[in-house]
Design a protein around this motif. Structure first.
Motif, PDB file in Angstrom:
ATOM      1  N   ASP A 122       0.821  -1.206   0.000  1.00 43.13           N
ATOM      2  CA  ASP A 122       0.000   0.000   0.000  1.00 43.13           C
ATOM      3  C   ASP A 122       0.864   1.270   0.000  1.00 43.13           C
ATOM      4  OD1 ASP A 122      -2.055   2.025   1.704  1.00 43.13           O
ATOM      5  OD2 ASP A 122      -2.996   0.697   0.229  1.00 43.13           O
ATOM      6  N   ALA A 123       2.027   1.189   0.630  1.00 36.57           N
ATOM      7  CA  ALA A 123       2.916   2.355   0.637  1.00 36.57           C
ATOM      8  C   ALA A 123       3.450   2.610  -0.776  1.00 36.57           C
ATOM      9  CB  ALA A 123       4.072   2.123   1.615  1.00 36.57           C
ATOM     10  N   GLY A 124       3.750   1.517  -1.490  1.00 33.91           N
ATOM     11  CA  GLY A 124       4.202   1.639  -2.879  1.00 33.91           C
ATOM     12  C   GLY A 124       3.119   2.261  -3.751  1.00 33.91           C
ATOM     13  N   LEU A 125       1.886   1.885  -3.469  1.00 29.35           N
ATOM     14  CA  LEU A 125       0.752   2.434  -4.224  1.00 29.35           C
ATOM     15  C   LEU A 125       0.624   3.934  -3.959  1.00 29.35           C
ATOM     16  CD1 LEU A 125      -1.791   2.071  -5.987  1.00 29.35           C
ATOM     17  CD2 LEU A 125      -3.029   1.420  -3.927  1.00 29.35           C
ATOM     18  N   THR A 126       0.777   4.319  -2.707  1.00 36.24           N
ATOM     19  CA  THR A 126       0.710   5.746  -2.351  1.00 36.24           C
ATOM     20  C   THR A 126       1.795   6.526  -3.089  1.00 36.24           C
ATOM     21  OG1 THR A 126      -0.152   5.162  -0.176  1.00 36.24           O
ATOM     22  CG2 THR A 126       0.754   7.370  -0.405  1.00 36.24           C
ATOM     23  N   ALA A 127       2.983   5.942  -3.160  1.00 37.79           N
ATOM     24  CA  ALA A 127       4.087   6.603  -3.881  1.00 37.79           C
ATOM     25  C   ALA A 127       3.750   6.747  -5.361  1.00 37.79           C
ATOM     26  CB  ALA A 127       5.378   5.813  -3.694  1.00 37.79           C
ATOM     27  N   ASP A 128       3.196   5.679  -5.964  1.00 43.04           N
ATOM     28  CA  ASP A 128       2.797   5.734  -7.376  1.00 43.04           C
ATOM     29  C   ASP A 128       1.721   6.790  -7.613  1.00 43.04           C
ATOM     30  OD1 ASP A 128       3.120   2.195  -8.245  1.00 43.04           O
ATOM     31  OD2 ASP A 128       4.574   3.826  -8.166  1.00 43.04           O
ATOM     32  N   LEU A 129       0.810   6.918  -6.646  1.00 44.05           N
ATOM     33  CA  LEU A 129      -0.298   7.870  -6.786  1.00 44.05           C
ATOM     34  C   LEU A 129       0.195   9.316  -6.773  1.00 44.05           C
ATOM     35  CD1 LEU A 129      -2.987   6.190  -4.498  1.00 44.05           C
ATOM     36  CD2 LEU A 129      -3.199   6.603  -6.943  1.00 44.05           C
ATOM     37  N   SER A 130       1.357   9.531  -6.148  1.00 40.99           N
ATOM     38  CA  SER A 130       1.823  10.915  -6.031  1.00 40.99           C
ATOM     39  C   SER A 130       2.848  11.290  -7.108  1.00 40.99           C
ATOM     40  CB  SER A 130       2.405  11.144  -4.634  1.00 40.99           C
ATOM     41  OG  SER A 130       3.464  10.248  -4.432  1.00 40.99           O
ATOM     42  N   ARG A 131       3.122  10.349  -8.028  1.00 39.27           N
ATOM     43  CA  ARG A 131       4.078  10.676  -9.107  1.00 39.27           C
ATOM     44  C   ARG A 131       3.444  11.627 -10.117  1.00 39.27           C
ATOM     45  NH1 ARG A 131       6.584   5.719 -11.954  1.00 39.27           N
ATOM     46  NH2 ARG A 131       7.650   7.400 -12.992  1.00 39.27           N
ATOM     47  N   PRO A 132       4.242  12.537 -10.681  1.00 43.55           N
ATOM     48  CA  PRO A 132       3.679  13.482 -11.653  1.00 43.55           C
ATOM     49  C   PRO A 132       3.101  12.752 -12.868  1.00 43.55           C
ATOM     50  CG  PRO A 132       5.936  14.073 -11.048  1.00 43.55           C
ATOM     51  CD  PRO A 132       5.679  12.727 -10.460  1.00 43.55           C
ATOM     52  N   PHE A 133       1.910  13.172 -13.244  1.00 42.85           N
ATOM     53  CA  PHE A 133       1.160  12.595 -14.351  1.00 42.85           C
ATOM     54  C   PHE A 133       1.966  12.496 -15.647  1.00 42.85           C
ATOM     55  CE2 PHE A 133      -3.591  12.598 -13.596  1.00 42.85           C
ATOM     56  CZ  PHE A 133      -3.800  11.414 -14.270  1.00 42.85           C
ATOM     57  N   ASP A 134       2.577  13.602 -16.029  1.00 43.72           N
ATOM     58  CA  ASP A 134       3.258  13.677 -17.329  1.00 43.72           C
ATOM     59  C   ASP A 134       4.428  12.705 -17.407  1.00 43.72           C
ATOM     60  OD1 ASP A 134       2.834  17.290 -17.730  1.00 43.72           O
ATOM     61  OD2 ASP A 134       1.457  15.587 -17.978  1.00 43.72           O
ATOM     62  N   GLU A 135       5.141  12.586 -16.287  1.00 38.48           N
ATOM     63  CA  GLU A 135       6.284  11.673 -16.210  1.00 38.48           C
ATOM     64  C   GLU A 135       5.802  10.236 -16.428  1.00 38.48           C
ATOM     65  OE1 GLU A 135       8.475  10.041 -12.426  1.00 38.48           O
ATOM     66  OE2 GLU A 135       8.882  12.195 -12.621  1.00 38.48           O
ATOM     67  N   VAL A 136       4.691   9.889 -15.741  1.00 36.44           N
ATOM     68  CA  VAL A 136       4.121   8.548 -15.844  1.00 36.44           C
ATOM     69  C   VAL A 136       3.679   8.252 -17.275  1.00 36.44           C
ATOM     70  CG1 VAL A 136       2.168   7.107 -15.137  1.00 36.44           C
ATOM     71  CG2 VAL A 136       3.386   8.459 -13.433  1.00 36.44           C
ATOM     72  N   ARG A 137       3.035   9.220 -17.891  1.00 40.10           N
ATOM     73  CA  ARG A 137       2.527   9.017 -19.252  1.00 40.10           C
ATOM     74  C   ARG A 137       3.649   8.811 -20.253  1.00 40.10           C
ATOM     75  NH1 ARG A 137      -2.746  12.254 -20.862  1.00 40.10           N
ATOM     76  NH2 ARG A 137      -2.562  10.656 -22.450  1.00 40.10           N
ATOM     77  N   ALA A 138       4.719   9.538 -20.083  1.00 35.79           N
ATOM     78  CA  ALA A 138       5.854   9.393 -20.991  1.00 35.79           C
ATOM     79  C   ALA A 138       6.466   7.999 -20.861  1.00 35.79           C
ATOM     80  CB  ALA A 138       6.902  10.466 -20.691  1.00 35.79           C
ATOM     81  N   GLU A 139       6.581   7.530 -19.621  1.00 38.88           N
ATOM     82  CA  GLU A 139       7.133   6.193 -19.372  1.00 38.88           C
ATOM     83  C   GLU A 139       6.250   5.104 -19.971  1.00 38.88           C
ATOM     84  OE1 GLU A 139       9.165   6.762 -15.075  1.00 38.88           O
ATOM     85  OE2 GLU A 139       8.368   4.766 -15.492  1.00 38.88           O
ATOM     86  N   MET A 140       4.954   5.287 -19.804  1.00 31.64           N
ATOM     87  CA  MET A 140       4.019   4.296 -20.327  1.00 31.64           C
ATOM     88  C   MET A 140       4.118   4.203 -21.840  1.00 31.64           C
ATOM     89  SD  MET A 140       0.511   4.611 -18.163  1.00 31.64           S
ATOM     90  CE  MET A 140      -0.240   3.284 -19.077  1.00 31.64           C
TER      91      MET A 140
END
Ligand SMILES: [Zn+2]
Length: 204
Positions: A122-140
């Motif tokens: 759950d802590a890992g999920l919280t960390a993922d939830l707080s990552r910047p959107f644009d960064e995540v989208r680029a990685e995906m």
């Protein structure tokens, strides 16, 4: 004296492995269909009409399910999905809905663990939830092109399933699923298909 009557005889059409909702894991199944038979001395002799549709029966718990249950990815299928991509897709979709929902969070963690990231919590999920959107989208976008279309659809499917845990999809959840689908390089038609299947199976 002649004793006659009728009874339903079940035939196995195919066999395979599925995710049994009741057992909560991968199980062998039979795809079956019933058929009415005219019986003579309790022996079925003349086939009559088919009864109802085909269904899926779990070999372990003997639970019966509609054939749509086969669309839910098995644990073995999930194991082939890059866990990272799954994490990002789920976090984006969860963030657009009620990300405090305990059932949705624990399912999200369970799905990512099944996908091979055993230490996810759950802590890992919280960390993922707080990552910047644009960064995540680029990685995906970078990771998605390496995957087969089926794997990308499965990832969207898992995200949609989690979005549906707390109730019907909100406008915001729907928009995010479309955006995630686009990041996963799925067409609009593929996205609509995957989301409506998830809806259908969740009954929402
Ligand atoms: Zn079962």
């Amino acid at each position: 004296m002649i004793i006659f009557g009728w009874r339903v005889v079940f035939f196995t059409l195919t066999r395979g492995v599925f995710h049994c909702p009741s057992c909560g894991g991968d199980r062998d199944y039979r795809r079956r269909q019933g058929r009415n038979f005219f019986t003579l001395f309790f022996v079925p002799v003349i086939p009559l009409n088919k009864t109802g549709g085909e269904f899926i029966e779990c070999d372990t718990c003997h639970g019966r399910w509609e054939t749509g249950v086969l669309n839910v990815p098995t644990t073995a299928q999930l194991a082939h999905m890059p866990a990272m991509l799954l994490r990002m897709a789920i976090a984006q979709v969860l963030r657009s809905g009620d990300y405090t929902n305990a059932a949705a969070r624990s399912r999200a963690v369970a799905v990512v663990r099944q996908a091979g990231d055993g230490g996810y919590d759950d802590a890992g999920l919280t960390a993922d939830l707080s990552r910047p959107f644009d960064e995540v989208r680029a990685e995906m976008g970078r990771a998605a092109s390496a995957l087969a279309p089926e794997a990308r659809e499965s990832i969207l499917r898992a995200a949609a399933e989690i979005a549906l845990i707390d109730g019907p999809l909100t406008v915001s959840e729907e928009e995010t699923l479309s955006a995630v689908g686009a990041d996963l390089e799925l067409t609009r038609v593929q996205v609509t298909g995957v989301v409506s299947l998830a809806r259908q199976d969740s009954g929402r």
